[in-house]
Design a protein around this motif. Structure first.
Motif, PDB file in Angstrom:
ATOM      1  N   GLN A   1       1.095  -1.236   0.011  1.00 34.75           N
ATOM      2  CA  GLN A   1       0.158   0.089   0.079  1.00 34.75           C
ATOM      3  C   GLN A   1       0.896   1.243   0.023  1.00 34.75           C
ATOM      4  N   VAL A   2       1.953   1.263   0.718  1.00 38.15           N
ATOM      5  CA  VAL A   2       2.844   2.403   0.711  1.00 38.15           C
ATOM      6  C   VAL A   2       3.533   2.510  -0.505  1.00 38.15           C
ATOM      7  N   MET A   3       3.868   1.433  -1.059  1.00 34.57           N
ATOM      8  CA  MET A   3       4.492   1.786  -2.310  1.00 34.57           C
ATOM      9  C   MET A   3       3.637   2.013  -3.507  1.00 34.57           C
ATOM     10  N   ARG A   4       2.382   1.526  -3.360  1.00 33.97           N
ATOM     11  CA  ARG A   4       1.681   2.100  -4.440  1.00 33.97           C
ATOM     12  C   ARG A   4       1.278   3.685  -4.132  1.00 33.97           C
ATOM     13  N   ASP A   5       0.886   4.122  -2.888  1.00 32.27           N
ATOM     14  CA  ASP A   5       0.782   5.636  -2.689  1.00 32.27           C
ATOM     15  C   ASP A   5       1.857   6.653  -2.891  1.00 32.27           C
ATOM     16  N   ALA A   6       3.341   5.937  -2.924  1.00 26.66           N
ATOM     17  CA  ALA A   6       4.530   6.646  -3.140  1.00 26.66           C
ATOM     18  C   ALA A   6       4.916   6.528  -4.521  1.00 26.66           C
ATOM     19  N   GLY A   7       4.179   5.748  -5.499  1.00 29.43           N
ATOM     20  CA  GLY A   7       4.690   5.383  -6.655  1.00 29.43           C
ATOM     21  C   GLY A   7       5.957   4.760  -6.787  1.00 29.43           C
TER      22      GLY A   7
ATOM     23  N   SER B   1      17.482   6.408   7.729  1.00 28.92           N
ATOM     24  CA  SER B   1      16.623   7.719   7.466  1.00 28.92           C
ATOM     25  C   SER B   1      16.321   8.503   8.897  1.00 28.92           C
ATOM     26  N   ASP B   2      16.194   9.760   8.944  1.00 27.50           N
ATOM     27  CA  ASP B   2      15.811  10.638  10.283  1.00 27.50           C
ATOM     28  C   ASP B   2      14.443  10.775  10.131  1.00 27.50           C
ATOM     29  N   GLY B   3      13.649  10.458   8.976  1.00 32.61           N
ATOM     30  CA  GLY B   3      12.254  10.693   9.153  1.00 32.61           C
ATOM     31  C   GLY B   3      11.875  11.421   7.962  1.00 32.61           C
ATOM     32  N   THR B   4      12.892  12.206   7.255  1.00 36.00           N
ATOM     33  CA  THR B   4      12.628  13.115   6.163  1.00 36.00           C
ATOM     34  C   THR B   4      13.967  12.863   5.491  1.00 36.00           C
ATOM     35  N   THR B   5      14.960  13.080   6.052  1.00 38.22           N
ATOM     36  CA  THR B   5      16.310  12.939   5.254  1.00 38.22           C
ATOM     37  C   THR B   5      16.706  11.538   4.888  1.00 38.22           C
ATOM     38  N   VAL B   6      17.135  10.960   3.792  1.00 37.14           N
ATOM     39  CA  VAL B   6      17.867   9.673   3.782  1.00 37.14           C
ATOM     40  C   VAL B   6      19.108   9.618   3.127  1.00 37.14           C
ATOM     41  N   ILE B   7      20.045   8.845   3.728  1.00 37.39           N
ATOM     42  CA  ILE B   7      21.446   8.640   3.308  1.00 37.39           C
ATOM     43  C   ILE B   7      21.360   7.093   2.944  1.00 37.39           C
ATOM     44  N   ALA B   8      21.701   6.887   1.518  1.00 36.17           N
ATOM     45  CA  ALA B   8      21.925   5.567   0.846  1.00 36.17           C
ATOM     46  C   ALA B   8      23.353   4.942   1.232  1.00 36.17           C
ATOM     47  N   MET B   9      23.312   3.771   1.509  1.00 38.62           N
ATOM     48  CA  MET B   9      24.563   2.878   1.855  1.00 38.62           C
ATOM     49  C   MET B   9      24.723   2.243   0.503  1.00 38.62           C
ATOM     50  N   GLN B  10      26.082   1.904   0.240  1.00 37.52           N
ATOM     51  CA  GLN B  10      26.603   1.121  -0.930  1.00 37.52           C
ATOM     52  C   GLN B  10      25.612  -0.028  -0.996  1.00 37.52           C
TER      53      GLN B  10
ATOM     54  N   LEU C   1      13.733   5.325  -1.984  1.00 40.12           N
ATOM     55  CA  LEU C   1      14.018   5.379  -0.585  1.00 40.12           C
ATOM     56  C   LEU C   1      13.299   6.804  -0.320  1.00 40.12           C
ATOM     57  N   ASN C   2      13.701   7.923  -1.148  1.00 37.12           N
ATOM     58  CA  ASN C   2      13.059   9.338  -0.746  1.00 37.12           C
ATOM     59  C   ASN C   2      11.353   9.261  -0.687  1.00 37.12           C
ATOM     60  N   PRO C   3      10.740   8.687  -1.933  1.00 31.48           N
ATOM     61  CA  PRO C   3       9.364   8.540  -1.848  1.00 31.48           C
ATOM     62  C   PRO C   3       8.820   7.978  -0.695  1.00 31.48           C
ATOM     63  N   THR C   4       9.496   6.780  -0.391  1.00 34.96           N
ATOM     64  CA  THR C   4       8.821   5.915   0.504  1.00 34.96           C
ATOM     65  C   THR C   4       8.725   6.709   1.910  1.00 34.96           C
ATOM     66  N   ILE C   5      10.094   7.224   2.411  1.00 31.60           N
ATOM     67  CA  ILE C   5      10.221   8.106   3.529  1.00 31.60           C
ATOM     68  C   ILE C   5       9.377   9.303   3.445  1.00 31.60           C
ATOM     69  N   ALA C   6       9.089   9.898   2.055  1.00 33.44           N
ATOM     70  CA  ALA C   6       8.155  10.980   2.397  1.00 33.44           C
ATOM     71  C   ALA C   6       6.532  10.531   2.565  1.00 33.44           C
ATOM     72  N   GLU C   7       6.324   9.379   2.011  1.00 31.17           N
ATOM     73  CA  GLU C   7       4.944   8.828   2.074  1.00 31.17           C
ATOM     74  C   GLU C   7       4.669   8.370   3.659  1.00 31.17           C
ATOM     75  N   MET C   8       5.584   7.972   4.263  1.00 32.30           N
ATOM     76  CA  MET C   8       5.640   7.495   5.953  1.00 32.30           C
ATOM     77  C   MET C   8       5.478   8.749   6.399  1.00 32.30           C
ATOM     78  N   ALA C   9       6.094   9.817   6.160  1.00 28.18           N
ATOM     79  CA  ALA C   9       5.990  10.890   7.066  1.00 28.18           C
ATOM     80  C   ALA C   9       4.482  11.861   6.782  1.00 28.18           C
ATOM     81  N   ALA C  10       4.305  11.652   5.640  1.00 22.34           N
ATOM     82  CA  ALA C  10       2.736  12.168   5.211  1.00 22.34           C
ATOM     83  C   ALA C  10       1.723  11.546   5.746  1.00 22.34           C
ATOM     84  N   ARG C  11       2.007  10.306   6.042  1.00 23.27           N
ATOM     85  CA  ARG C  11       0.773   9.284   6.924  1.00 23.27           C
ATOM     86  C   ARG C  11       0.908   9.509   8.562  1.00 23.27           C
ATOM     87  N   GLY C  12       1.641  10.408   8.723  1.00 19.33           N
ATOM     88  CA  GLY C  12       1.906  10.651  10.194  1.00 19.33           C
ATOM     89  C   GLY C  12       2.917   9.622  11.092  1.00 19.33           C
TER      90      GLY C  12
END
Ligand code: AMP
Ligand code: GLY
Length: 415
Positions: free
Chosen positions: A108-114, A189-198, A240-251
């Motif tokens: 559901q999260v992936m669908r909503d986040a595209g 992730s800190d809830g809004t910013t994401v850093i990718a590992m290798q 990563l960024n769209p998923t983290i944004a979607e989770m934040a938007a959901r509260g």
């Protein structure tokens, strides 16, 4: 900084070793830990399903940060309990950990986040199950909705077996089969910013040539010389960024490690699964190469301060991890066998995954017993280092794969 790490496996041993390299670390506590971890940190017996006990221990030790290794305490809400007590926690809340705790929620999260992922149906009855299987055809992919300790997913050409597996859970996700190599890519992730590992690749099947049953992971390597250069950028942008944004938007912001299991298919990269924690054995292969101070990184994430943290620094070396498994693993692992011959050197690490001390002697205590990581200037050298160290270890009846990173090392040499 004082840190309390929760867990007792190879992942936690690798986390403990990397945390110890951070010069800002004053004290490292691990609960419950294992005999390998006890050599480098202070261990405390604990029931990791007991949130109250974890909060009490963190208070008693007056730690600045709690890092949660396994998924179960996260799904149980330990991060919520710690945050309520004003203790910084690297690991998502109960609500955010549902991204691992429920396959249907993740879809559901992936669908909503595209976010690109395989088509799927969530099914609750035999009729729905059969309809979904016949829509996609073989090979069938059936996933139990909830946490299943690595036993929830079946990929099979056998329709009857697919139905049988599906009927074992109240709710299942039936998914189209995704071809192409799999890659594990972690976002901090800190809830809004994401850093990718290798990226890393793990080997899920028990035996050489990707044969035999699925396991928790028999080995891994990193970096991936064959992967597209832009894989980290692309995964950040598309996953990563769209998923983290979607989770934040959901509260329900996701603070912690978002593990993206990717399939690089002929139709582009797609997410196979999300986990809410560091992967195992990917952690054992990645962290020995991480130069960025880990305690500071995880503290910045837990306290919502990643925006100015900067990029991660990695060593240029390659790493290969090989898992030593008990006799009978994964079907029916025998425990209690003596382990001897562990010798490390400057280019290998031996992480304890399932070990215990009995009368002062080290013995096996789980299916995956040790994770041996070798480092080298390329994958061939890293394999040599890992296999040299693991071949000297004796554990009666044990087995390990001899082909971890072999194909990638040959391809790398050919370039
Ligand atoms: P998961 O627990 O979702 O990671 O699934 C375990 C393993 O099953 C994955 O690492 C894949 O090897 C395999 N798998 C899961 N989903 C699919 C899929 N849609 N297509 C092909 N293989 C899959
Ligand atoms: N390496 C697979 C996992 O940690 O789930």
């Amino acid at each position: 900084m004082k840190v309390l790490l929760i867990g007792s496996g190879g992942r936690e041993h690798a986390l403990a070793a990397a945390l110890n390299r951070d010069t800002t670390l004053e004290e490292l506590h691990v609960a419950p830990g294992n005999p390998g971890i006890a050599e480098i940190a202070l261990c405390h017996p604990i029931d990791i399903d007991d949130n109250k006990a974890i909060v009490e221990l963190a208070k008693k030790l007056a730690v600045d940060l709690v890092v949660v290794g396994p998924e179960k305490p996260l799904v149980n809400g330990v991060a919520d309990a710690l945050n309520k007590a004003n203790i910084a926690c690297f690991g998502p809340s109960k609500a955010a950990a549902q991204i691992e705790g429920s396959k249907d929620f993740a879809k559901q999260v992936m669908r909503d986040a595209g976010v690109p992922t395989g088509k799927s149906f969530t099914c609750n009855s035999r009729t729905e199950i059969e309809k979904a299987l016949d829509t996609f055809g073989a090979p069938y992919v059936v996933k139990h909705d909830g946490l299943a300790a690595g036993k929830g997913v079946v990929v099979t050409d056998d329709r009857d077996l697919a139905i049988e597996h599906a009927l074992q859970a109240d709710q299942v996700v039936i998914e189209e089969f995704l071809d192409g190599p799999e890659v594990s890519l972690f976002g901090i992730s800190d809830g809004t910013t994401v850093i990718a590992m290798q990226p890393a690749q793990d080997f899920k099947r028990a035996f050489n040539g990707d044969l035999g049953p699925n396991t928790g992971g028999m080995g891994a390597y990193s970096p991936l010389p064959w992967a597209p250069d832009e894989i980290m950028e692309e995964t950040l942008d598309q996953v990563l960024n769209p998923t983290i944004a979607e989770m934040a938007a959901r509260g329900t912001p996701f603070v912690g490690l978002l593990y993206a299991g990717l399939a690089l298919t002929s139709r582009g990269t797609k997410v196979i699964e999300f986990n809410a924690r560091f992967g195992d054995p990917e952690t054992e292969v990645l962290l020995p190469r991480l130069k960025t101070p880990l305690a500071q990184l995880l503290f910045a994430a837990a306290t919502k301060n990643l925006a100015n943290f900067g990029e991660l620094e990695w060593s240029n070396e390659s790493a290969v991890t090989v898992v030593l498994a008990s006799e009978g693993y994964p079907t029916n692992p025998k425990v209690g066998a003596p382990i001897t011959g562990i010798q490390t050197n400057s280019n290998s690490y031996v992480f304890h995954a399932g070990t215990q001390l009995r009368d002062g002697a080290l013995q096996s205590a789980g299916g995956r017993v040790l994770a041996v990581t070798g480092l080298g200037s390329d994958l061939t050298q890293a394999r040599d280092a890992a296999y040299r160290t693991i071949s000297r270890i004796s554990l009666p009846g044990s087995h390990y794969r001899s082909d971890i990173a072999f194909n990638a090392s040959v391809a790398e040499k050919g370039n």
